[in-house]
Design an enzyme around this catalytic site. Sequence first.
Site, PDB file in Angstrom:
ATOM      1  N   GLY A 155     -22.874  40.292 -64.554  1.00  0.00           N
ATOM      2  CA  GLY A 155     -24.168  39.627 -63.941  1.00  0.00           C
ATOM      3  C   GLY A 155     -24.076  39.122 -62.441  1.00  0.00           C
ATOM      4  N   GLY A 195     -23.962  31.733 -64.508  1.00  0.00           N
ATOM      5  CA  GLY A 195     -23.477  30.840 -65.538  1.00  0.00           C
ATOM      6  C   GLY A 195     -22.479  31.725 -66.467  1.00  0.00           C
ATOM      7  CE  LYS A 196     -20.638  36.458 -63.570  1.00  0.00           C
ATOM      8  NZ  LYS A 196     -21.829  36.039 -62.706  1.00  0.00           N
ATOM      9  CB  THR A 197     -17.561  30.248 -64.878  1.00  0.00           C
ATOM     10  OG1 THR A 197     -17.324  31.198 -64.176  1.00  0.00           O
ATOM     11  CG2 THR A 197     -16.137  29.419 -65.239  1.00  0.00           C
ATOM     12  N   PRO A 250     -23.876  36.788 -59.079  1.00  0.00           N
ATOM     13  CG  PRO A 250     -23.105  36.760 -56.998  1.00  0.00           C
ATOM     14  CD  PRO A 250     -23.931  37.524 -57.910  1.00  0.00           C
ATOM     15  N   GLY A 251     -23.259  33.181 -60.059  1.00  0.00           N
ATOM     16  CA  GLY A 251     -23.975  31.953 -60.282  1.00  0.00           C
ATOM     17  C   GLY A 251     -25.107  32.011 -61.304  1.00  0.00           C
ATOM     18  CG  HIS A 293     -44.131  36.960 -39.644  1.00  0.00           C
ATOM     19  ND1 HIS A 293     -43.724  38.029 -39.984  1.00  0.00           N
ATOM     20  CD2 HIS A 293     -43.020  36.536 -38.836  1.00  0.00           C
ATOM     21  CE1 HIS A 293     -42.691  38.731 -39.310  1.00  0.00           C
ATOM     22  NE2 HIS A 293     -42.145  37.416 -38.465  1.00  0.00           N
ATOM     23  CG  HIS A 305     -42.779  35.983 -34.144  1.00  0.00           C
ATOM     24  ND1 HIS A 305     -42.378  37.172 -33.688  1.00  0.00           N
ATOM     25  CD2 HIS A 305     -42.033  36.094 -35.544  1.00  0.00           C
ATOM     26  CE1 HIS A 305     -41.421  37.711 -34.503  1.00  0.00           C
ATOM     27  NE2 HIS A 305     -41.473  37.030 -35.662  1.00  0.00           N
ATOM     28  CD  GLU A 306     -42.076  32.356 -37.745  1.00  0.00           C
ATOM     29  OE1 GLU A 306     -42.631  32.742 -38.509  1.00  0.00           O
ATOM     30  OE2 GLU A 306     -41.242  32.673 -37.008  1.00  0.00           O
TER      31      GLU A 306
END
Length: 633
Positions: A229, A234-236, A231-232, A453, A449-450
């Site tokens: 899966g 929750g595999k560990t 990263p992060g 967007h 510019h923003e």
Amino acid sequence: MPTPLRSNDQSAPARERRNWKVRSLFAIALRRGPVRYWTGGALLVGVVAAVFFWRFSPASVRGDASVAYSEASWALANKQVATLLVADNGGRLVLKLRTPRMANGHEIRSVETVVPAQAVTLADLERWGAAGTTVRVIEPHTSNADRLIQIVSVILVLSLLVAYAVHHRGALGTNKFSPSPASRHLTLRDVGGAREAQADLRDVISYLRSPARFLAMGAHCPKGVLLVGPPGTGKTLLARAVAGEAGCPVIVAAGSDFNEMYVGIGSRRVRQLAKQAREAAPCIVFIDEFDSLGGRRGRPNRSGEEEVTLNQLLVEMDGMAGNNGVVWMAATNREDMLDPAVRRPGRFDRVVEVPLPTAADRLEILRIHASRSKLSKDVDLDRLSQLTVGHSGAELANLLNEAAIIAVQDTGDVITNAHVEQARDRILLGRVRSGMVINDQERRLIALHESGHAIVGMVACPEDKLHKITIEPRGRSLGAAHFSPEADRHLHPRRYLEGIIAKALGGRAAELVFLGPDAVTTGAGSDLVQATGIARRMVAEFGMSDTIGLVSADPNAQGGSVSGQLQGEIDTAMRALLAAQAARAEAIVRQHRDAVEALSIALIEREVLTADEAYAMAESFGVKTGRSGAATV
Ligand code: ATP
């Protein structure tokens, strides 16, 4: 009058302080740990060796007084010398006199003289011997300075050797892994979401709890479980929770622990890990970042040493009988990189997918982490779980942790919604660069510019909701119109992807409309990267270009790299797609010029506009935003 006790009283604390200092020094020395002990031990051995050398190496032969060669020669010729010692390869003669003489009140029993090297010949020695003098040739000896150099060298070499051994003791194969004691501290209740993964792992838990029940039925537990899966996710955490549920120890290693520059260390570590697992069984061996150990053999940049290490792992997994209670678990984000041999039955044959959490999963994860902190009532975890589409469990945990840190700095005793918002901005957009000076002209440019967007995004991509617009410089950006998807989406329609491209090009479109083609700025650099990337995938991967048609440019599908002709056609189709969306963005900005202008003025005044403020303002200028169910352009 008896001596007043006071004087003793005064010295007692001083003595106590002195004693305390001595005790502290000892305590510090004893607390130093194995590295210092080893180095200290080496130095001690070196010093003992030095003293030994100094004390027991042959002393140099010296006379009581130094005389001229002529005087020594006369004494030899006149039979006044009982013993002649020839030292330093014939460079020095020491004469032991038959009759001691007195000089300056001292008794002189021997004299010495220096002769040019090799001036004394064998014939001379024979002549003096024949005259009744006992002639003894002394082996060349080292001078004190020479000895000192030897001793210092011994100490240095010993210390360097020990320092090297200590520094590389990890690499040289000392035990790197140790089973963490069995504990039920972490269980599946601590893992939010990942329901399918949890269900997949339940039989591993039952097996580890009572392997005998399985064996009685002739069933074998999967020997290896591969957690796959992003990263992060929750595999560990899952691996530890499985060990917690089963109440067995877990030995945690990382794929990179087996990569060493020294030949044979990697495979030795694998053997060591397998041995420890057998001793601790029933237990779980968890190898994180497994692709660096289990990567495909024969890959161009893979070293022979890495292949030997992987072979050793395969051998160890085969060597373990299925019923010995060791479950191997491994986690990777790159399942495609793994060697096929790793995945065959009897090795890592059970693959458990741990995907990014869904909205319900995110809520569970947020609840788990929120239960460890003090949250004010205004924090709506439900809403937060919807606003965090695409976030992994680790990112959600980090979000609440950042909010807690901000709350502490704010001297508040609870985490409020404002803290969570600040944490979100800090993570998504970066820290505010308060020291950055931006002149008025640039501020207007950034605001335009923003706003471009924002308005193009509202119109062309209503599926994503505006979260806020800001012209605060944060991290590497000077401003942002931050949109986020409202719900988890697993498939993206062509219209949505085109909308994203138009939204990305909205900033440049606003510059073009308000300032003209010569005044456009570098601000659109990262927007172009995003837009081009999406356009390329639409054309070359998703069959969304009419001119290219339903062809994939994936090298696996093409059986190698794409032909020059196809690549050229892809480039042309991409440009056409980008040009069409750029024109669309420009048209939207021209149509809603007043709204863009109004938003930019508000931004210059207030720096940050919330989604509600921005939508209300845009709608007041007649923009049909997705929020009001407007049609798209
Ligand atoms: P990587 O692939 O990068 O090694 P990982 O998938 O092994 O990552 P973990 O190390 O297990 O991820 O997760 C990191 C942290 O994120 C955990 O310690 C936990 O705090 C949080 N976390 C991740 N997923 C979950 C989850 N499903 N439930 C609760 N917390 C989670």
